[in-house]
Structure formats: C-alpha cells, structure tokens
Design an enzyme around this catalytic site. Structure first.
Site, PDB file in Angstrom:
ATOM      1  N   LYS A 159       0.814  -1.219   0.000  1.00 36.00           N
ATOM      2  CA  LYS A 159       0.000   0.000   0.000  1.00 36.00           C
ATOM      3  C   LYS A 159       0.850   1.272   0.000  1.00 36.00           C
ATOM      4  O   LYS A 159       0.321   2.367   0.172  1.00 36.00           O
ATOM      5  CB  LYS A 159      -0.956  -0.004   1.195  1.00 36.00           C
ATOM      6  CG  LYS A 159      -1.948  -1.166   1.166  1.00 36.00           C
ATOM      7  CD  LYS A 159      -3.018  -1.057   2.236  1.00 36.00           C
ATOM      8  CE  LYS A 159      -2.462  -1.274   3.620  1.00 36.00           C
ATOM      9  NZ  LYS A 159      -3.477  -1.214   4.686  1.00 36.00           N
ATOM     10  N   CYS A 160       2.138   1.131  -0.210  1.00 37.68           N
ATOM     11  CA  CYS A 160       3.072   2.256  -0.205  1.00 37.68           C
ATOM     12  C   CYS A 160       3.090   2.935  -1.565  1.00 37.68           C
ATOM     13  O   CYS A 160       2.898   2.288  -2.597  1.00 37.68           O
ATOM     14  CB  CYS A 160       4.467   1.735   0.152  1.00 37.68           C
ATOM     15  SG  CYS A 160       5.766   2.989   0.124  1.00 37.68           S
ATOM     16  N   GLY A 161       3.374   4.217  -1.582  1.00 41.10           N
ATOM     17  CA  GLY A 161       3.506   4.950  -2.833  1.00 41.10           C
ATOM     18  C   GLY A 161       4.642   4.425  -3.706  1.00 41.10           C
ATOM     19  O   GLY A 161       4.624   4.599  -4.925  1.00 41.10           O
TER      20      GLY A 161
END
Length: 164
Positions: free
Chosen positions: A34-36
């Site tokens: 879910k990280c950029g």
C-alpha cells in the site's frame, strides 16, 4: 554470522534459510503493497526476470513498520503482489525491519550496510540491499532509488553468459 544461516519464513509459512541463494547475487527489499513506492514492484520483477538465469534473485520482505502500509495477512500480501504487480520473485513472511523486534536478517543487513550519515535504521519501505555471490552486503539503496537505477550495479555482479 553468515547471511545464509539466518532463518526466514516464506510467505506460505515454511521455515528455511537463505542457503539456496549461495553463489547468487541478491537484492533484498523491505516491501509494502500500500506504499507509494509499490510501483517499484514491476521494476523489481523485471530485474528478477532479466537476470535470474545469470544467478540473480530479488527477495521481498513485507513490513508494516512504516505507516502500516502492508496488508495484515501474508496470503493477502502474496495475492496483492501477484495480481496488482505481477510479482513472482520470492516473498517472505511479514517482518519488522527496525527496532528491538527487527528480524535477524535486517539486523545483519543494517549492520553491514549503513544508511545516510551512518544510520542503521531503515527510513521507509523499499529500502534495498545488494548482496554479492559470497553473501557480502555490498550496498544499501534508499526508497527513492529505483530498480532501473540499481540495474547497473547488478550487471557488474551477475555472471554474463559466454558466447560460443
């Protein structure tokens, strides 16, 4: 301590060591779906696909230590990586990478390759460690270092096929 003797759990919960990677170049990455920076999964997979026949492997170690950006269940992590990013390189069980609960692998990696200004702690998801064929941790790359930027370092280490 040898990196090859450290116990790790696969994403499916099977305990093993990194001994199968003796003689191979490894790029060990703390990941978060879910990280950029999760867009780097595609580049990491491309590196894995391009150089695996020359003795290279990307190893992904999911972590939720940074803004809780990883899914709660290992099977959901594996599914998200495969469906959303086409990941087929080895993934391992979710771990901590910093602090007193840091996995022994990441304790070893951060002792061997310090970060900015000699820092041991990992600053964010997608920190990458390049390990040579002998298990020596050569270099640490930050989250903003893309797989494409790291490729030249891998090319210097992998076995280049000989032409007849």
């Amino acid at each position: 301590m040898s990196i090859y003797n450290i116990d790790v759990n696969t994403i499916k919960g099977e305990q093993q060591t990194l001994a199968p990677y003796k003689g191979k170049v490894m790029l060990i990455v703390n990941t978060a779906t879910k990280c950029g920076f999760a867009t780097q999964f595609k580049g990491l997979q491309k590196l894995h696909d391009t150089y695996s026949k020359q003795g290279f492997a990307v190893l992904g170690f999911p972590s939720s230590q940074f803004a809780n950006q990883e899914l709660s269940d290992d099977s959901k992590v594996a599914e998200a990586c495969e469906i959303n990013f086409g990941v087929s390189f080895p993934l391992y069980a979710k771990i901590d990478v910093n602090g007193s609960t840091a996995h022994p692998l990441f304790q070893h990696l951060t002792n061997e390759a310090r970060g900015f200004l000699g820092s041991k702690s990992i600053k964010w998801n997608f920190t990458k460690f390049l390990v040579d064929q002998n298990g020596k941790v050569l270099k640490r790359f930050g989250s903003k270092d893309t797989p494409e930027q790291i490729e030249k370092h891998i090319q210097k280490l992998v076995r280049v096929p000989t032409h007849a």
